[in-house]
Design a protein around this motif. Structure first.
Motif, PDB file in Angstrom:
ATOM      1  N   GLU A 154      -6.680   4.487   3.670  1.00 52.48           N
ATOM      2  CA  GLU A 154      -5.895   3.069   3.766  1.00 52.48           C
ATOM      3  C   GLU A 154      -4.623   3.159   3.503  1.00 52.48           C
ATOM      4  O   GLU A 154      -3.745   2.704   3.898  1.00 52.48           O
ATOM      5  CB  GLU A 154      -7.064   2.288   2.846  1.00 52.48           C
ATOM      6  CG  GLU A 154      -6.196   0.421   3.402  1.00 52.48           C
ATOM      7  CD  GLU A 154      -6.673  -0.901   2.807  1.00 52.48           C
ATOM      8  OE1 GLU A 154      -6.995  -1.573   2.780  1.00 52.48           O
ATOM      9  OE2 GLU A 154      -7.273  -0.427   1.037  1.00 52.48           O
ATOM     10  N   GLY A 155      -4.329   4.273   2.994  1.00 55.50           N
ATOM     11  CA  GLY A 155      -2.999   4.495   2.072  1.00 55.50           C
ATOM     12  C   GLY A 155      -1.865   5.108   3.144  1.00 55.50           C
ATOM     13  O   GLY A 155      -1.276   4.270   3.186  1.00 55.50           O
ATOM     14  N   GLU A 156      -2.502   5.469   3.422  1.00 52.14           N
ATOM     15  CA  GLU A 156      -1.897   6.407   4.741  1.00 52.14           C
ATOM     16  C   GLU A 156      -1.541   5.947   5.980  1.00 52.14           C
ATOM     17  O   GLU A 156      -0.655   5.621   7.214  1.00 52.14           O
ATOM     18  CB  GLU A 156      -3.058   7.998   4.980  1.00 52.14           C
ATOM     19  CG  GLU A 156      -3.512   8.657   4.191  1.00 52.14           C
ATOM     20  CD  GLU A 156      -4.175   9.857   4.607  1.00 52.14           C
ATOM     21  OE1 GLU A 156      -4.825   9.910   5.385  1.00 52.14           O
ATOM     22  OE2 GLU A 156      -4.579  11.249   3.159  1.00 52.14           O
ATOM     23  N   ALA A 194     -13.061   3.062   5.245  1.00 55.00           N
ATOM     24  CA  ALA A 194     -11.442   3.744   4.710  1.00 55.00           C
ATOM     25  C   ALA A 194     -10.302   3.400   3.286  1.00 55.00           C
ATOM     26  O   ALA A 194     -10.345   4.378   2.554  1.00 55.00           O
ATOM     27  CB  ALA A 194     -10.519   3.251   5.966  1.00 55.00           C
ATOM     28  N   ALA A 195     -10.555   2.069   2.606  1.00 55.96           N
ATOM     29  CA  ALA A 195     -10.008   1.774   1.149  1.00 55.96           C
ATOM     30  C   ALA A 195     -11.170   3.065   0.091  1.00 55.96           C
ATOM     31  O   ALA A 195     -10.668   2.941  -0.255  1.00 55.96           O
ATOM     32  CB  ALA A 195     -10.051   0.411   1.169  1.00 55.96           C
ATOM     33  N   ARG A 221      -4.844   2.782  -5.891  1.00 51.91           N
ATOM     34  CA  ARG A 221      -6.611   3.221  -6.748  1.00 51.91           C
ATOM     35  C   ARG A 221      -6.744   2.492  -5.908  1.00 51.91           C
ATOM     36  O   ARG A 221      -7.772   1.184  -5.280  1.00 51.91           O
ATOM     37  CB  ARG A 221      -6.049   2.265  -7.778  1.00 51.91           C
ATOM     38  CG  ARG A 221      -5.587   2.959  -8.572  1.00 51.91           C
ATOM     39  CD  ARG A 221      -4.764   2.239 -10.163  1.00 51.91           C
ATOM     40  NE  ARG A 221      -6.305   2.294 -10.489  1.00 51.91           N
ATOM     41  CZ  ARG A 221      -6.465   2.149 -11.624  1.00 51.91           C
ATOM     42  NH1 ARG A 221      -5.556   1.390 -12.821  1.00 51.91           N
ATOM     43  NH2 ARG A 221      -8.059   2.013 -12.926  1.00 51.91           N
ATOM     44  N   TYR A 222      -8.071   3.262  -4.873  1.00 51.19           N
ATOM     45  CA  TYR A 222      -9.039   2.849  -3.639  1.00 51.19           C
ATOM     46  C   TYR A 222     -10.295   3.331  -4.441  1.00 51.19           C
ATOM     47  O   TYR A 222     -10.524   4.175  -5.373  1.00 51.19           O
ATOM     48  CB  TYR A 222      -8.612   3.410  -2.679  1.00 51.19           C
ATOM     49  CG  TYR A 222      -8.224   2.629  -2.269  1.00 51.19           C
ATOM     50  CD1 TYR A 222      -7.195   2.037  -2.174  1.00 51.19           C
ATOM     51  CD2 TYR A 222      -6.222   3.835  -2.355  1.00 51.19           C
ATOM     52  CE1 TYR A 222      -6.257   1.281  -0.914  1.00 51.19           C
ATOM     53  CE2 TYR A 222      -5.169   3.323  -1.723  1.00 51.19           C
ATOM     54  CZ  TYR A 222      -4.760   2.379  -1.155  1.00 51.19           C
ATOM     55  OH  TYR A 222      -4.059   1.825  -0.717  1.00 51.19           O
ATOM     56  N   GLN A 278     -10.601   2.173  -8.539  1.00 52.22           N
ATOM     57  CA  GLN A 278      -9.982   0.590  -8.173  1.00 52.22           C
ATOM     58  C   GLN A 278      -9.863   0.101  -9.243  1.00 52.22           C
ATOM     59  O   GLN A 278     -11.132   0.100 -10.436  1.00 52.22           O
ATOM     60  CB  GLN A 278      -9.679   0.161  -6.647  1.00 52.22           C
ATOM     61  CG  GLN A 278     -11.803  -0.620  -7.212  1.00 52.22           C
ATOM     62  CD  GLN A 278     -12.054  -1.334  -4.748  1.00 52.22           C
ATOM     63  OE1 GLN A 278     -10.686  -1.628  -4.687  1.00 52.22           O
ATOM     64  NE2 GLN A 278     -12.867  -1.046  -4.986  1.00 52.22           N
ATOM     65  N   VAL A 279      -8.826  -1.336  -9.115  1.00 48.52           N
ATOM     66  CA  VAL A 279      -8.718  -2.356 -10.420  1.00 48.52           C
ATOM     67  C   VAL A 279      -9.829  -2.711 -10.404  1.00 48.52           C
ATOM     68  O   VAL A 279      -9.398  -3.809  -8.771  1.00 48.52           O
ATOM     69  CB  VAL A 279      -7.441  -2.584 -10.519  1.00 48.52           C
ATOM     70  CG1 VAL A 279      -7.553  -4.579 -11.415  1.00 48.52           C
ATOM     71  CG2 VAL A 279      -6.753  -1.968 -11.604  1.00 48.52           C
TER      72      VAL A 279
END
Length: 645
Positions: A338-340, A332-333, A69-70, A74-75
């Motif tokens: 970022e996850g990639e 990126a986040a 989650r971005y 996101q949390v």
């Protein structure tokens, strides 16, 4: 507790850590007279709760990475369970109405006097919870039991069977359909059933019968095992923690005994609150000043604005390259890229920053949540450890991000088992808890452990442990899981086994010699290969009560005024002496896993190495005394510390 008719009344109490590891969202909590299920976070209310947010940015970032989650989704907060003081002084007041909502489950009840079986909505059961100071007396009762005697009406208890599937759904057992073999009762729409427990020692021997048609009778054994699953209906996709929300699911469910250990497994993350570093403060600065920084294109532009713009004067405290890296990472986040860039398998790395702070050449400046002090290192301690540090203050934050049913989550492959979300909608917060305590950080000498690794690399004992791990990885996956990954994925290696064993020896000795309850201690093992050079053990108090902060653990690294020796040397000497023999020897000392066995310990048992589940980070696995100190009958020189004088 919340239920039908808008009823709210306190029915029990649990510690905050209980909601993280034992009875969180979707789990059953056993009360004296019935069981309840913790409802999803959609139902949690924080009205009137002052400041429930637990600040720990590092853990919050790890949570967002684990949940993928971005950006705006996101949390943003970690929240403690809703609670306010005041129930002791005013058990009928507002404080008694604040808490974690639960609902009764299972909702099929059985009368303990006449064995009548019916659902909670049938109108045959009453509920009483009249004494606000005794929530443990809350109970269901049979309103019109023909066997009732003078006094209280007969107790009604939960029927002890349910259905669960691998996608995390949980449902009531279909008693009416099951006893009539999939058909409806020919005489009535809502028949009266009776459940009798006939005892026995081979399997469940619970019989069901319909009291209306008096023809339908069946034993619960017809629903057990692979053959019995054919007699069960398809999964309805029910989530009772979400007030009976149903998903599309057509999986074949499994019979589950209420209270079984595999009805709920937590998916949780924990982190220590570390002192703020330059990277941390810069990341926070970028988040707060993002509208001012989002248009920068390179380092040169950042340097120019920092020099000439009064509005960007705050950037002069940082190198332009560091600012640009922080801006790029945050951009990126926000875009989800970022996850990639990060490796998908495995949980977020929360141990590396802790290791860097704990083992740094210079101790970090103390904060309200963290204080590290160097202890004296002389005599025999210096032959084993390169660093001994007293953690005078620490704070551990734990966050729950989901749960699984039937199969435990695999720490090396989080996607292997279906994780159930904590709510039906994405929330900007998740439940968390924190504990404050103290600890001891011990860094084993790098050269000592590297030489030991070379010595045991080709030993038969280490080969037996590695082979057992491969068998364990294959066997732990039930027939419900299909996985073709490398069976050696996640093998911690010999270094971890040595550090973990030494940690357990010290924990048990501290508990025996220094008055600490071993269940109030916890461990964090910092292990890595020769490149990472992690060789650390952190033993700390992990309970939210006074025992965690009295300074007893830290004082173990002080000098003994009578001898001038570090008190820890005596603890280590005693731990190694006890490790050399066990009351279960020679069986324990000679134990090594051999095919087809898949247990993950060698010379270790409850008499010498095992500790409570709340203390050990790996469930009493990866332990072997022969890797720490010589044992009688050893034919190979495997001990990390053959002599400590």
């Amino acid at each position: 507790m919340s239920g039908g008719g808008g009823y709210f009344r306190r029915v029990g109490a649990v510690r905050p850590s209980h909601l993280m590891f034992t009875g969180g969202v979707g789990a059953l909590v056993d009360l004296p007279n019935f069981s309840v299920m913790v409802k999803g976070i959609d139902h949690w209310s924080y009205a009137g709760v002052p400041d429930p947010v637990i600040e720990e940015p590092r853990l919050r970032r790890a949570v967002n990475r684990a949940l993928r989650r971005y950006g705006p989704n996101q949390v943003g907060e970690l929240r403690a369970a809703p609670w306010i003081p005041g129930t002791d002084t005013d058990p009928k007041g507002y404080a008694a109405r604040i808490g974690v909502p639960v609902t009764p489950f299972p909702q099929w009840l059985r009368c303990t006097a006449c064995n009548e079986l019916a659902s909670l909505g049938s109108g045959k059961w009453g509920f009483e919870n009249q004494n606000p100071r005794r929530p443990d007396e809350a109970r269901f009762y049979h309103e019109n039991c023909y066997r009732k005697k003078k006094g209280r009406k007969p107790l009604a208890v939960a029927a002890r069977f349910a259905l669960a599937c691998t996608k995390g759904h949980l449902d009531e057992f279909p008693y009416t359909e099951f006893v009539h073999e999939g058909r409806a009762c020919p005489d009535t729409t809502y028949p009266t059933l009776r459940m009798r427990d006939n005892g026995g020692n081979l399997a469940a021997n619970v019989s069901l019968e319909c009291l209306v048609c008096k023809k339908a009778k069946r034993n619960i054994r017809d629903a057990m095992g692979d053959k019995g699953r054919e007699n069960l209906p398809r999964c309805r996709g029910r989530h009772p923690q979400f007030d009976g929300v149903y998903d599309n699911c057509d999986a074949q469910p499994y019979l589950l005994v209420v209270g079984a250990s595999n009805q709920w497994f937590p998916v949780a993350l924990s982190a220590l609150a570390l002192p703020d570093t330059g990277t941390d403060s810069l990341r926070k600065l970028v988040e707060e000043r993002w509208p001012d920084l989002e248009d920068f294109e390179d380092e040169a532009e950042i340097a120019m604005f920092a020099k000439k713009s009064k509005h960007h004067r705050y950037l002069r405290d940082y190198e332009p390259g560091q600012v640009w890296q922080a801006i790029s990472a945050y951009r990126a986040a926000l875009s989800g890229e970022e996850g990639e860039a990060e490796p998908p398998p495995g949980p977020p790395d929360l141990l590396t920053p802790e290791w860097q702070v704990l083992s740094a050449a210079k101790t970090a400046d103390p904060t309200e949540d963290f204080a590290l002090v160097d202890a004296s290192l002389s005599g025999p301690l210096s032959t084993v450890f390169s660093q001994v540090r007293q953690v005078e203050r620490l704070r551990e934050v734990r966050a729950l991000i989901g749960f699984t049913r039937l199969d435990a989550p695999d720490p090396e492959d989080p996607g292997l088992v279906t994780r159930v979300e904590l709510g039906r909608r994405e929330r900007s917060w998740i439940p968390a808890s924190e504990v404050r305590g103290e600890g001891l950080f011990l860094r084993v000498d790098d050269q000592l452990i590297e030489q030991w690794e070379k010595r045991v690399a080709s030993s038969a004992a280490l080969a037996a442990h590695a082979a057992a791990f491969g068998r364990f990885r294959e066997h732990r996956k039930s027939d419900r899981i299909q996985d073709d990954s490398d069976p050696m994925q996640g093998w911690p290696g010999s270094r971890y086994i040595a550090l973990h064993t030494l940690s357990h020896l010290l924990i048990r000795t501290i508990a025996m010699e220094c008055g600490y309850n071993s269940a109030s201690l916890a461990e964090r093992i910092y292990s890595g290969d020769a490149e990472e050079r992690r060789t650390g053990i952190l033993i700390y108090t992990a309970v939210p009560d006074s025992e965690g902060t009295l300074g007893g653990l830290v004082s173990l690294a002080d000098q003994d005024p009578s001898t001038g020796e570090n008190r820890l040397a005596r603890i280590v000497r005693m731990a190694l002496h006890k490790a050399g023999r066990c009351s279960s020897d020679p069986l324990c000392g000679e134990r090594l896993p051999q095919a087809p066995e898949d247990f993950l310990h060698g010379a270790a048992c409850h008499s010498c190495l095992f500790v409570s589940e709340t203390t050990c980070e790996r469930g009493n696995r990866f332990l072997d005394r022969r890797f720490i100190t010589p044992l009688a009958g050893d034919t190979e020189p495997l001990a990390l510390i053959p002599d400590f004088t």
